[in-house]
Design a protein around this motif. Structure first.
Motif, mmCIF file in Angstrom:
data_model
loop_
_atom_site.group_PDB
_atom_site.id
_atom_site.type_symbol
_atom_site.label_atom_id
_atom_site.label_comp_id
_atom_site.label_asym_id
_atom_site.label_seq_id
_atom_site.Cartn_x
_atom_site.Cartn_y
_atom_site.Cartn_z
ATOM 1 N N ALA A 1 0.803 -1.138 0.101
ATOM 2 C CA ALA A 1 0.047 -0.062 0.238
ATOM 3 C C ALA A 1 0.919 1.279 0.118
ATOM 4 C CB ALA A 1 -0.734 0.262 1.237
ATOM 5 N N GLY A 2 0.640 2.068 -0.969
ATOM 6 C CA GLY A 2 1.125 3.661 -0.917
ATOM 7 C C GLY A 2 2.652 3.386 -1.420
ATOM 8 N N LYS B 1 -2.598 -1.751 6.125
ATOM 9 C CA LYS B 1 -3.000 -1.415 4.713
ATOM 10 C C LYS B 1 -2.780 -2.497 3.899
ATOM 11 C CE LYS B 1 -2.564 3.325 6.487
ATOM 12 N NZ LYS B 1 -2.108 2.988 7.828
ATOM 13 N N ASP B 2 -1.572 -3.053 3.803
ATOM 14 C CA ASP B 2 -1.070 -4.129 3.023
ATOM 15 C C ASP B 2 -2.014 -5.366 2.970
ATOM 16 O OD1 ASP B 2 1.061 -2.564 2.292
ATOM 17 O OD2 ASP B 2 2.574 -3.654 3.715
ATOM 18 N N LYS C 1 -5.231 -5.124 1.348
ATOM 19 C CA LYS C 1 -4.993 -5.467 -0.023
ATOM 20 C C LYS C 1 -4.924 -6.918 -0.356
ATOM 21 C CE LYS C 1 -2.642 -2.859 -2.862
ATOM 22 N NZ LYS C 1 -1.713 -1.949 -3.783
ATOM 23 N N THR D 1 -5.937 -3.723 11.265
ATOM 24 C CA THR D 1 -6.725 -3.757 10.177
ATOM 25 C C THR D 1 -8.111 -3.551 10.552
ATOM 26 O OG1 THR D 1 -4.891 -5.189 9.165
ATOM 27 C CG2 THR D 1 -7.049 -5.036 8.001
ATOM 28 N N TYR E 1 1.763 0.587 8.589
ATOM 29 C CA TYR E 1 1.652 0.474 7.072
ATOM 30 C C TYR E 1 1.122 -1.073 6.862
ATOM 31 C CZ TYR E 1 4.559 4.820 6.733
ATOM 32 O OH TYR E 1 4.960 5.863 6.693
#
Length: 317
Positions: free
Chosen positions: A75-76, A147-148, A151, A181, A144
């Protein structure tokens, strides 16, 4: 100003410079210990299988079972993440996404994968960014990574369709990532969470470890290192906050913790459990140390997980 006074002032300034330089160096060192995952010189498993491991047979099975290899973009950023996917013995739309802990990799999750496989679930086992064979040089304690993993969940849904039923399961930092999450905007196909020995927030865990491992107080090293993390990696330790996340969660979550955990102290599970806003269940495994609840009492662990999932994921899908 007298010469003696000047010498005192120079000495004080020099001492201040030395103290500042020492603190700066210490914060950089602590950052490298806690956040920077290091430059990888190889691509492959970091978890070595030992025959003394209580879950040796399950982890050996994981090493040899046929797998599909999935990839995802973090992500990002453009970091490439990798994962193993093991379909259930019988076709099903029910899938567990597993999240490993700090300094670990997917190979360490073999015992949990085997348990969910026996329970009839597909399993997706990624290497978290900055660890295992996935790209990245920063570990953000779930900030972080959460967010991964969202996905990864969405990729499962994209491949299995709108009838997919997904569970997110994590251990240690993976447990904290799972909780973080839960505080994001998640698809309806993500049905439930299971977290095992996750911490309340990164700042609290790092403060606890600084005291346990180095006998260091919170101030000034933890705040300084957090500032270094913000400057170099884009996040403060307090940003990786499981308590704040579960307050936003309204989906079922099973909290598991070892009663003898001194790495992520058992008291932390009571804090996140109390904060969680959704349907919830708590299992304390007496005598179990950190990330050892399954190996300590596999029957209790498996029975509890199976019963929890039976409530929220209808069988036969």
């Amino acid at each position: 100003m007298s010469k003696r006074m000047k010498r005192w002032l120079i000495a004080i300034v020099m001492l201040a410079i030395l103290v500042a330089a020492g603190l700066f160096g210490a914060s950089q060192y602590f950052y490298n210990m806690t956040v920077a995952s290091g430059k990888k010189s190889f691509v492959g498993p970091v978890t070595k299988l030992k025959k003394t491991d209580p879950l040796y047979q399950q982890k050996k099975w994981y090493q040899t079972v046929p797998k599909q290899h999935w990839t995802e973009q973090a992500a990002g950023t453009d970091l490439k993440l990798v994962a193993d996917y093991i379909p259930a013995t019988k076709p099903t739309k029910r899938t567990v996404v597993l999240v490993h802990g700090f300094g670990s990799d997917k190979e360490a999750m073999g015992g949990y994968v085997a348990m969910f496989h026996r329970l009839g679930y597909n399993t997706l086992i990624p290497d978290t960014r900055g660890q295992g064979a996935s790209q990245g040089k920063v570990i953000s304690y779930g900030y972080y990574e959460s967010k991964d993993y969202l996905k990864w969940v969405n990729q499962v849904i994209a491949k299995q369709g709108q009838q997919a039923q997904v569970v997110l399961f994590g251990v240690s930092m993976g447990g904290a990532t799972t909780m973080m999450t839960s505080g994001l905007q998640t698809p309806p196909q993500l049905k439930a969470y299971i977290e095992d020995c996750g911490y309340t927030n990164a700042e609290a865990e790092i403060t606890y470890q600084a005291k346990q491992m180095y006998n260091l107080p919170y101030w000034p090293l933890v705040p300084l290192t957090s500032s270094v993390a913000k400057a170099r990696a884009g996040f403060h330790f307090k940003d990786a906050n499981a308590v704040a996340a579960v307050k936003k969660n309204h989906k079922p979550m099973l909290f598991i913790h070892g009663g003898a955990d001194t790495f992520v102290p058992t008291r932390m599970v009571h804090q996140v459990y109390a904060a969680d806003a959704g349907p919830k269940q708590l299992l304390i495994v007496p005598g179990a140390k950190h990330a050892a609840a399954l190996s300590h009492d596999p029957q209790l662990y498996t029975r509890t997980v199976e019963g929890f999932l039976a409530k929220y994921l209808p069988a036969g899908h």
